[in-house]
Write a protein that holds these residues in place. Structure first.
Motif, PDB file in Angstrom:
ATOM      1  N   LEU A 155      -0.639   7.819   8.273  1.00  0.00           N
ATOM      2  CA  LEU A 155      -0.971   6.407   8.441  1.00  0.00           C
ATOM      3  C   LEU A 155      -1.393   6.086   9.871  1.00  0.00           C
ATOM      4  CD1 LEU A 155      -0.934   3.428   7.335  1.00  0.00           C
ATOM      5  CD2 LEU A 155       1.462   3.350   8.091  1.00  0.00           C
ATOM      6  N   LYS A 199       9.062   4.364   4.202  1.00  0.00           N
ATOM      7  CA  LYS A 199       7.956   4.561   3.257  1.00  0.00           C
ATOM      8  C   LYS A 199       7.565   6.037   3.175  1.00  0.00           C
ATOM      9  CE  LYS A 199       7.539   0.150   2.430  1.00  0.00           C
ATOM     10  NZ  LYS A 199       7.853  -0.405   1.084  1.00  0.00           N
ATOM     11  N   ILE A 209       8.054   1.216   8.164  1.00  0.00           N
ATOM     12  CA  ILE A 209       7.276   2.383   7.721  1.00  0.00           C
ATOM     13  C   ILE A 209       8.167   3.624   7.610  1.00  0.00           C
ATOM     14  CG2 ILE A 209       5.383   3.941   8.411  1.00  0.00           C
ATOM     15  CD1 ILE A 209       4.076   1.435   9.721  1.00  0.00           C
ATOM     16  N   GLU A 251       0.796  -1.228   0.000  1.00  0.00           N
ATOM     17  CA  GLU A 251       0.000   0.000   0.000  1.00  0.00           C
ATOM     18  C   GLU A 251       0.831   1.283   0.000  1.00  0.00           C
ATOM     19  OE1 GLU A 251      -3.236   0.267  -0.289  1.00  0.00           O
ATOM     20  OE2 GLU A 251      -3.642  -1.893  -0.270  1.00  0.00           O
ATOM     21  N   LEU A 252       2.090   1.193   0.397  1.00  0.00           N
ATOM     22  CA  LEU A 252       2.893   2.403   0.549  1.00  0.00           C
ATOM     23  C   LEU A 252       4.109   2.386  -0.371  1.00  0.00           C
ATOM     24  CD1 LEU A 252       2.873   2.719   4.456  1.00  0.00           C
ATOM     25  CD2 LEU A 252       1.467   3.989   2.817  1.00  0.00           C
ATOM     26  N   ALA A 291       5.298   7.872   4.063  1.00  0.00           N
ATOM     27  CA  ALA A 291       4.176   7.975   4.995  1.00  0.00           C
ATOM     28  C   ALA A 291       4.686   8.415   6.354  1.00  0.00           C
ATOM     29  CB  ALA A 291       3.448   6.642   5.119  1.00  0.00           C
TER      30      ALA A 291
END
Length: 422
Positions: free
Chosen positions: A325, A349, A346, A309-310, A351
Motif C-alpha cells: 500500500l 489490515k 492499516i 478497500e482493505l 496490507a
C-alpha cells in the motif's frame, strides 16, 4: 520453434524494506508450470536476473534450483541467459562450463583478444561466442544471438548508442554469413529509443539525457526477432514490428502499478516469421495506491477509504496475498497525529504500508519544457536534473544553447555512471 522469453527477475530485490524472495518463488513456480505445459524448445532470460551484482546466497539458491527444476520438467529445452546492467557479468558466467553440460548457456562477458600489428593494435571481438544454435524436436534449427549488457569498456565509439548499434549490426551480419537461411533471434539488454518508461519513480536505471538510448531506425537487415530486457513495461520497441520488451516479472515501484506481468511465448517459423502470445502472470502481492487521485481527504474520509478497500487481518496475521500500500495525503488536511492514527488502522489490515506520499499544495512551478507542475516532494526528487538546470540558467541568463545542454547532459551522465559503479 517454440520459445519462452522473459527478463528482469531482479532476484533479491527489497520492496520498501520487504524481502521479495517468497514472491519470486511464487513467480518461478508459475513459470515452471508454463514450461511443463508448453514444452518450449528454448527459454530465453534477457538479463537482470539478480537485483545487484552481489546477490545473497538465498537468491542464488532460488536461481539454481529453478534451473535444475526447469531442466527436469523439460529435458529437451535449451536455456540461454544473458547478464543485465544489475548483474555481475563475471559472477553470472562463473559456472558456465558446468551449466553448459546441462543445456544452460550463460553469456555475461564479451570475449575479446588484443591483436598487435606493426604500427598499432586493436581488440577483436569473438562474435561466434554469442551465436547459439537451438534445435526443436524435429531437428530444425534457429540461431540465438545472446548479447549481454554492453558496458563502456566494450564500446569505443564517441557515442555509446552508435557503438551499441555498430556491435549489434556487425554481430547480425556475421551470423547471417555463418548460418545462411536459418532464423535469427537476438536477445539483448539495453534502453531502446522511444521505450515507454514510468514518468516518475522509475526503477529502470536510465542515464540522464538519453546517452544510452539505442535507435533501431534504418536497420534493414535486422534479426527476425529481438527480445529485450531492461525496460519493465511490456511493449513493442518503438518503430518496429519485430522487437519487443517482455517486461519485468514483478512491479518494481508504485509507478508500475498498472503494468501487466508475465512472459512471451514466441513461435518462430523456418522462414523467420513469428507470432507472440502473452502468458500473463498475476503477482502474489498487488500494489494499491489510496486514494487513486490527489484528492483532498480529511482523516475520517481516509479511514473510510482504507476500511472500504482493505480486508482485516485474520488472527492479526497477513495472508499469502496481502497488498503493498501507498497512502497519499494532503499536508494541509492531515496532521502527524492523524498519520499515526492511519498507520495504526492499516496495521490491522491485510496490507503492508510501504510509504506515505505527502502531497504538497500547488506550487505553480513550471519547467521551460512546458507546464509541468510540482505536486509532491517525489516530483522534486524524481525530476530530471537537466530540466532544473535549464530553468535556473534561463532565470539567471538566457535560454540554454544546444551545445551547453549537451555538455551538461554528458556531465550528469558521468556522475550517474560513477554512482552506479560504487
Amino acid at each position: 520453434m517454440k520459445i519462452i522469453a522473459t527478463s528482469d527477475w531482479h532476484l533479491g530485490n527489497m520492496f520498501h524494506g520487504n524481502d521479495r524472495l517468497p514472491e519470486h518463488k511464487h513467480f518461478l513456480s508459475w513459470l515452471l508450470l508454463q514450461i511443463e505445459e508448453q514444452q518450449p524448445d528454448a527459454l530465453l532470460i534477457a538479463g537482470d536476473i539478480f537485483d545487484n551484482g552481489n546477490p545473497s546466497a538465498a537468491s542464488q539458491s532460488v536461481y539454481y534450483s529453478f534451473l535444475a527444476d526447469a531442466s527436469e520438467k523439460c529435458p529437451t529445452m535449451q536455456i540461454i541467459i544473458i547478464a543485465g546492467n544489475h548483474d555481475s557479468a563475471n559472477r553470472l558466467e562463473a559456472p558456465r562450463a558446468l551449466l553448459t553440460r546441462h543445456h544452460v548457456e550463460v553469456r555475461g562477458v564479451i570475449q575479446r583478444t588484443w591483436v598487435q600489428t606493426e604500427d598499432k593494435g586493436e581488440w577483436q571481438t569473438n562474435y561466434d561466442d554469442l551465436m547459439l544454435p537451438i534445435t526443436n524436436r524435429d531437428g530444425e534449427q534457429a540461431i540465438v544471438l545472446a548479447v549481454p549488457y554492453l558496458r563502456n569498456d566494450i564500446i569505443h565509439n564517441a557515442s555509446y548508442s552508435a557503438g551499441v548499434n555498430t556491435f549489434l549490426r556487425e554481430l547480425t551480419s556475421k551470423a547471417r554469413d555463418k548460418y545462411p537461411g536459418l532464423p535469427l533471434l537476438m536477445m539483448a539488454h539495453m534502453y531502446a529509443k522511444g521505450a515507454d518508461i514510468a514518468p516518475k519513480d522509475a526503477s529502470e536505471k536510465i542515464i540522464i539525457g538519453g546517452a544510452e538510448e539505442v535507435s533501431m531506425d534504418g536497420w534493414t537487415d535486422h534479426p527476425d526477432y529481438l527480445t529485450c530486457g531492461h525496460i519493465h513495461k511490456r511493449q513493442h520497441i518503438w518503430n518496429t514490428d519485430w522487437a519487443r520488451y517482455s517486461g519485468s516479472v514483478l512491479p518494481m515501484s508504485f509507478a508500475e502499478v498498472d503494468y501487466h506481468h508475465g512472459v512471451d511465448l514466441v513461435t518462430i517459423q523456418a522462414d523467420g516469421k513469428h507470432h507472440t502470445d502473452f502468458l500473463e502472470y498475476e503477482p502474489q502481492h498487488k500494489l494499491l495506491i489510496l486514494p487513486e487521485e490527489d484528492e483532498e481527504l480529511t482523516l475520517n474520509k481516509l479511514k473510510k477509504l482504507v476500511n472500504a478497500e482493505l480486508k482485516d487481518r485474520v488472527d492479526g496475521k497477513l495472508d499469502d496475498h496481502f497488498v503493498y500500500l501507498m497512502l497519499k495525503v494532503k499536508l494541509e488536511k492531515v496532521s502527524n497525529d492523524d498519520l499515526m492514527a492511519l498507520e495504526e488502522l492499516i496495521a490491522g489490515k491485510n496490507a503492508v504500508l510501504c510509504r506515505i506520499q505527502r502531497i504538497l499544495p500547488e506550487l505553480g512551478l513550471s519547467t521551460i519544457s512546458g507546464g509541468e507542475h510540482i505536486h509532491s516532494i517525489d516530483d522534486i526528487l524524481n525530476r530530471n536534473p537537466l530540466d532544473t538546470l535549464k530553468e535556473a540558467f534561463a532565470v539567471r541568463n538566457k535560454e540554454m544553447s544546444e551545445h551547453q545542454e549537451q555538455m551538461l547532459s554528458a556531465l550528469l551522465s558521468s556522475i550517474t555512471s560513477e554512482s552506479d559503479e560504487t
